[in-house]
Design a protein around this motif. Sequence first.
Motif, PDB file in Angstrom:
ATOM      1  N   ASP A   1     -13.285   8.580   3.417  1.00  0.00           N
ATOM      2  CA  ASP A   1     -12.689   7.625   2.474  1.00  0.00           C
ATOM      3  C   ASP A   1     -11.207   7.899   2.229  1.00  0.00           C
ATOM      4  O   ASP A   1     -10.544   7.130   1.535  1.00  0.00           O
TER       5      ASP A   1
ATOM      6  N   ARG B   1       0.836  -1.190   0.000  1.00  0.00           N
ATOM      7  CA  ARG B   1       0.000   0.000   0.000  1.00  0.00           C
ATOM      8  C   ARG B   1       0.878   1.249   0.000  1.00  0.00           C
ATOM      9  O   ARG B   1       1.791   1.388   0.819  1.00  0.00           O
TER      10      ARG B   1
ATOM     11  N   GLY C   1     -11.390   2.871  -1.299  1.00  0.00           N
ATOM     12  CA  GLY C   1     -10.264   2.069  -0.805  1.00  0.00           C
ATOM     13  C   GLY C   1      -9.251   2.849  -0.005  1.00  0.00           C
ATOM     14  O   GLY C   1      -8.913   2.457   1.099  1.00  0.00           O
ATOM     15  N   PRO C   2      -8.714   3.992  -0.480  1.00  0.00           N
ATOM     16  CA  PRO C   2      -8.884   4.408  -1.880  1.00  0.00           C
ATOM     17  C   PRO C   2      -7.929   3.669  -2.809  1.00  0.00           C
ATOM     18  O   PRO C   2      -6.877   3.173  -2.387  1.00  0.00           O
ATOM     19  N   LEU C   3      -8.329   3.630  -4.062  1.00  0.00           N
ATOM     20  CA  LEU C   3      -7.512   3.036  -5.113  1.00  0.00           C
ATOM     21  C   LEU C   3      -7.271   4.086  -6.179  1.00  0.00           C
ATOM     22  O   LEU C   3      -8.196   4.773  -6.608  1.00  0.00           O
TER      23      LEU C   3
ATOM     24  N   PRO D   1      -3.763   0.399  -4.342  1.00  0.00           N
ATOM     25  CA  PRO D   1      -4.182   0.927  -3.042  1.00  0.00           C
ATOM     26  C   PRO D   1      -3.211   1.980  -2.498  1.00  0.00           C
ATOM     27  O   PRO D   1      -2.014   1.938  -2.744  1.00  0.00           O
TER      28      PRO D   1
ATOM     29  N   GLU E   1     -10.990   5.239  -6.899  1.00  0.00           N
ATOM     30  CA  GLU E   1     -12.091   4.414  -6.422  1.00  0.00           C
ATOM     31  C   GLU E   1     -12.020   4.265  -4.908  1.00  0.00           C
ATOM     32  O   GLU E   1     -11.002   4.591  -4.283  1.00  0.00           O
TER      33      GLU E   1
END
Length: 318
Positions: free
Chosen positions: A285, A5, A136-138, A143, A134
């Motif tokens: 988020d 991550r 997750g955040p992604l 990630p 997205e």
Amino acid sequence: MATERAGVVVVGAGIAGVACAVELVGAGIPVQVRERGRVPGGRMASKRFDGRPADTGAAYFTVSDPDFAEVVERWRAAGLAREWTDTFVAYGPDGRRDVPGPTRWSAPRGLRSLVEDLARDLPVTVDRLVHTVEPGPLVDGQPCEAVVLAMPGPQAALLLDPALTRATRAAQAQDWSPSLAAVLRFPARGWSDFRGAFVNDHPILNLVCDDGDRRGDAAPVLVAHTTPEFAAGHLARPTGAAPAIEQAVRDLLALPEPAADVHVHRWRYAKPTAGPAGTYHLDADGVGLAGDAFGKPRVQSAWRSGHDLARALTTHLS
């Protein structure tokens, strides 16, 4: 094997994104800065013509925030920024008049050099286009602990997954107006002395700056910024606006000789006209938004937004 991550991914290397990244790095938080352009700077943009820079984005900056003043003082001490003028002129139906105001600062090497100075120790990847953010955040499927979108809201909204409702709403709450910036290079200086000129009630021009005076080298270069209405009609083909802008500048300043060269830069999102409250957006988020839409449309506001968001993120991540 699990994907490692990342720390915080900052998308956009304008002054808001860079200010955010600087503060995060100072707090010991790993940062990656991704910039879709070839160089950092964002709307503090400069372009070189025969080796000489001309500012094609922000025309100047002002200073009233004590924290930002410390940054500006370091730039001044390093010879990167200079006090330019506290007086512009204004052209309108009643002619020309002086307009006193706050001290306006400029940069001898172009305003982009100031962002580059702030970013000099940051891990900035240029020519890196981000496609999606997205939950997750992604970021593009990878990630991270948090993501900062330091860009105009309409651009941020295109990247955000609809499930990120709070961030999407904050991005969509922003309204922006366009502008064209034209760099006019003349064979010689043929205008009476002025630093910058506000142009009121004009169908084409909004602001004209003496770039030779702004830069301090007396080069015969003017930079004109257009009205949003004129720009909106030329976004598809900005180069086609060059003759009209040149003629408008020559008429305004009574210049008998044409420019030797005119370069037009398009800013689809030049100036925020409405935005959400506060100096930044950060949701649970881990998605943050920063920029001068969170406040007055100023360089200082963009810096403050990124700086404050970084501090909020430091608390969020701890």
